[in-house]
Design a protein around this motif. Structure first.
Motif, mmCIF file in Angstrom:
data_model
loop_
_atom_site.group_PDB
_atom_site.id
_atom_site.type_symbol
_atom_site.label_atom_id
_atom_site.label_comp_id
_atom_site.label_asym_id
_atom_site.label_seq_id
_atom_site.Cartn_x
_atom_site.Cartn_y
_atom_site.Cartn_z
ATOM 1 N N GLN A 338 0.718 -1.136 0.078
ATOM 2 C CA GLN A 338 -0.242 -0.120 -0.090
ATOM 3 C C GLN A 338 0.882 1.176 0.111
ATOM 4 O OE1 GLN A 338 -2.697 -0.359 3.295
ATOM 5 N NE2 GLN A 338 -4.310 -1.200 1.927
ATOM 6 N N ARG A 339 2.230 1.100 0.504
ATOM 7 C CA ARG A 339 2.985 2.517 0.451
ATOM 8 C C ARG A 339 4.124 2.126 -0.285
ATOM 9 N NH1 ARG A 339 5.960 2.410 6.508
ATOM 10 N NH2 ARG A 339 7.026 4.179 5.579
ATOM 11 N N PRO A 340 4.663 3.219 -1.042
ATOM 12 C CA PRO A 340 5.984 3.191 -1.754
ATOM 13 C C PRO A 340 7.191 2.858 -0.711
ATOM 14 C CG PRO A 340 4.491 4.970 -2.277
ATOM 15 C CD PRO A 340 4.061 4.678 -1.031
ATOM 16 N N VAL A 341 8.188 2.516 -1.401
ATOM 17 C CA VAL A 341 9.150 2.058 -0.709
ATOM 18 C C VAL A 341 10.455 3.134 -0.806
ATOM 19 C CG1 VAL A 341 11.466 0.453 0.057
ATOM 20 C CG2 VAL A 341 8.933 -0.321 -0.617
ATOM 21 N N ASP A 342 10.677 4.034 -0.093
ATOM 22 C CA ASP A 342 11.709 5.249 -0.241
ATOM 23 C C ASP A 342 12.617 4.979 1.020
ATOM 24 O OD1 ASP A 342 10.216 5.934 2.163
ATOM 25 O OD2 ASP A 342 9.441 7.902 1.353
ATOM 26 N N ALA A 373 7.836 -6.157 -10.033
ATOM 27 C CA ALA A 373 6.652 -5.576 -9.897
ATOM 28 C C ALA A 373 6.043 -5.907 -8.418
ATOM 29 C CB ALA A 373 5.656 -5.950 -10.715
ATOM 30 N N THR A 374 6.360 -6.937 -7.859
ATOM 31 C CA THR A 374 5.940 -7.176 -6.406
ATOM 32 C C THR A 374 6.985 -7.005 -5.481
ATOM 33 O OG1 THR A 374 6.530 -9.489 -6.752
ATOM 34 C CG2 THR A 374 4.357 -8.727 -7.200
ATOM 35 N N ALA A 375 6.687 -6.746 -4.256
ATOM 36 C CA ALA A 375 7.676 -6.470 -3.295
ATOM 37 C C ALA A 375 8.525 -7.722 -2.859
ATOM 38 C CB ALA A 375 7.019 -6.040 -2.050
ATOM 39 N N PRO A 376 9.779 -7.509 -2.562
ATOM 40 C CA PRO A 376 10.441 -9.023 -1.834
ATOM 41 C C PRO A 376 9.665 -9.404 -0.609
ATOM 42 C CG PRO A 376 11.986 -7.123 -2.258
ATOM 43 C CD PRO A 376 10.486 -6.556 -2.425
ATOM 44 N N PRO A 377 9.767 -10.789 -0.515
ATOM 45 C CA PRO A 377 8.921 -11.286 0.657
ATOM 46 C C PRO A 377 9.032 -10.878 2.012
ATOM 47 C CG PRO A 377 10.670 -12.978 -0.164
ATOM 48 C CD PRO A 377 10.563 -11.896 -1.174
ATOM 49 N N GLU A 381 6.498 -8.860 4.181
ATOM 50 C CA GLU A 381 6.281 -9.411 5.814
ATOM 51 C C GLU A 381 6.140 -8.246 6.671
ATOM 52 O OE1 GLU A 381 8.003 -12.721 8.764
ATOM 53 O OE2 GLU A 381 8.605 -12.829 6.927
ATOM 54 N N LEU A 382 7.180 -7.347 6.723
ATOM 55 C CA LEU A 382 7.497 -6.460 7.892
ATOM 56 C C LEU A 382 6.722 -5.165 7.425
ATOM 57 C CD1 LEU A 382 11.304 -6.877 8.268
ATOM 58 C CD2 LEU A 382 9.498 -7.645 9.794
ATOM 59 N N ILE A 383 6.301 -4.911 6.558
ATOM 60 C CA ILE A 383 5.975 -3.336 6.016
ATOM 61 C C ILE A 383 4.506 -3.578 5.449
ATOM 62 C CG2 ILE A 383 8.067 -2.240 6.069
ATOM 63 C CD1 ILE A 383 7.857 -1.704 3.394
ATOM 64 N N GLY A 384 4.260 -4.660 5.017
ATOM 65 C CA GLY A 384 3.104 -4.836 4.029
ATOM 66 C C GLY A 384 1.903 -4.958 4.589
#
Length: 532
Positions: A338-342, A373-377, A381-384
């Motif tokens: 839901q949030r971008p990774v910066d 296109a998908t977040a690393p697992p 797990e930690l921020i998703g």
């Protein structure tokens, strides 16, 4: 303590200090005498009306709610059901404004888990919840008794008293629209965006405080302490022993300062500093996270074969700082987050307690080589976790944001203007190059229009233990020492970085239980073990 909305859990302190000489002293306090039955009122009330408990059936919770509360196995569910059968529930009527005891009144929700060995009963322990804004209604059955055998044993000779502070849970409360913190766009916070955030916070604070100022203006730690003394009187207790966690430690110090003769033994875990100041808290919290990252970096360097972030702590620090800059230059948006990774996300992964170092290290390693296109697992797990969850029907309120905001801001003496807040934020970024990027703009109480109401802390006699965690950043160690200078007592040092862990680790819990049984306490305990 937890400062919600724009400021995370903060408490000014300095991790990594050596044990203070105060640790060596042993606190001894006579055992409280048995107390009368709960129906007996007492003349020690702060109100002109003798308080009493209006007992009523306890809430009934479905298995779905029980599991959401932590009863995740059949054995835990059975234990929860057994404790709920023993739990007594009621309310105590108190003045909204203790300066006007004949005026508007509110209800404080109270629970009691009576001692099982009535013949050898020592008294009552009031459990003081975190927050501000945390519920303590079910703390006896969710937090204390299930922790371990030694904590469960407290209930043999002590009644365990839970309650919802005013403004929370089953107690009388109000709700206002809370300000939403956080920049709208990923990447470094610009001064223009910061000004927008500041203006929005000021407007929201003024709207919230103005929605019911008569009630919201009475949400203070001091007033919760006065409520608690009326609960004590209503239960017929000559004094309360105290077991406080996080903000509950501040409440415990306030109660003991105001009612030293009505306070028995008090064990306060992850002690808050003696003064609420959002700007000081923002910098102190980030200073402590940066210091603890040094420990994390050394651990990651020792496992370079697993994480590949560097063979020395310095190399790890440089790699993580480089990763922060890279993601701030080019934030990534993943379809399943839901949030971008910066850079702030990278910094947040670096600001983790030791129980999370392995997962955080893996997530940092994943971000170094992430594609697709998908977040690393592990990152997912930690921020998703979703920002909002579908509430479980019948779930009790565990935290109240209005009470959190109002209590902090009614007592905060800084209420920073924009220039001051922006200057503090810039200093944080310069001083703390890794974890500073995760810090928010310290404007939680900016524009709060109600009068500042300071909580008064004093030294007094009697038994008091202040538990400080040597490397913690939620309630760092320097804040414990500042509170010790303000109120006295004995400092008990837990050699970990885990918030309120003293009752959850067997060796430490044994010390806590022994303290309530005998009044004696040692120098400290090891706390949560560091990862191998």
């Amino acid at each position: 303590m937890t400062y919600r909305t724009t400021v995370p859990a903060l408490a000014l302190a300095l991790a990594g200090l050596v044990a203070h000489p105060a640790v060596a002293a042993a606190a001894v306090n006579p055992s409280p005498s048995p107390s009368p039955s709960p129906s007996t009122s007492t003349s020690t009330s702060t109100s002109t009306v003798a308080p009493s408990v209006q007992w009523k059936p306890c809430p009934s919770y479905s298995d779905e709610v029980a599991r959401a509360l932590g009863a995740t196995t059949e054995a835990k569910l059975a234990a929860f059901r057994g404790l709920m059968k023993r739990l007594e529930c009621g309310t105590v009527s108190v003045p909204l404004n203790h300066g006007d005891p004949a005026g508007r009144r509110i209800d404080i929700a109270v629970t009691r888990l009576a001692a099982t060995d009535r013949a050898r009963r020592l008294g009552a322990i009031s459990i003081l919840p975190g927050g501000p804004g945390g519920s303590g209604y079910l703390d006896a059955v969710l937090r204390v008794v299930p922790s371990n055998e030694r904590m469960a044993g407290l209930n043999e000779r002590y009644d365990l008293i839970g309650f919802d502070p005013r403004g929370v849970g089953y107690s009388t409360k109000v709700a206002c629209v809370l300000p939403m913190g956080g920049p709208a766009e990923p990447g470094p916070l610009t001064k223009e965006t910061a000004r927008t955030l500041y203006d929005a916070q000021v407007a929201a604070n003024q709207e919230c405080a103005g929605s019911d100022p008569a009630f919201i203006g009475q949400l203070t730690t001091e007033n919760v302490a006065r409520d608690l003394d009326l609960v004590r009187a209503a239960l017929g207790e000559s004094r309360f022993n105290l077991l406080g966690f996080s903000w509950g430690t501040y409440l415990g110090m306030a109660y003991r300062s105001r009612y030293p003769g009505r306070t028995g033994r008090a064990f306060l875990d992850s002690v808050a500093p003696p003064v609420l100041n959002v700007e000081q808290h923002a910098e102190g919290y980030t200073e402590a996270t940066e210091r603890n990252f040094g420990r994390m970096a050394a651990w990651l360097a020792g496992h370079d074969g697993t994480y590949g972030l560097g063979a020395t702590a310095r190399e790890v620090r440089e790699q993580v700082a480089k990763l922060i800059r890279a993601y701030d230059r080019s934030p990534r948006t993943y379809s399943d987050l839901q949030r971008p990774v910066d850079g702030s996300v990278v910094a947040d992964l670096a600001a983790r307690a030791s129980v999370d170092w392995a997962r955080a290290g893996k997530a940092l390693a994943e971000l170094r080589t992430a594609t697709g296109a998908t977040a690393p697992p592990t990152v997912k797990e930690l921020i998703g976790a979703p920002m909002t969850r579908t509430p479980v029907p019948g779930m009790p309120e565990l935290s109240n944001g209005t009470m959190n905001l109002a209590t902090v801001c009614n007592e905060d003496s800084s209420r920073a203007g924009f220039d001051s807040a922006w200057s503090t934020y810039q200093q944080i970024l310069r001083r703390y190059p890794v974890t500073g990027r995760a810090a928010p703009l310290p404007v939680l109480c900016s524009g709060w229009p109600l009068p500042v109401q300071r909580t008064t802390l004093r030294r007094s006699g009697g038994s008091l233990v202040l538990a400080g965690h040597l490397y913690e950043f939620m309630s760092p160690y320097e804040g414990v020492l500042r509170s010790w200078h303000a109120v006295g007592g004995t400092v008990y040092t837990v050699a970990d970085d885990v918030h309120v862990s003293a009752t959850r680790v067997a060796g430490c819990a044994a010390d806590v239980a022994r303290y309530f049984e005998t009044g004696r306490i040692g120098k400290g305990c090891a706390g949560m073990p560091s990862p191998s």
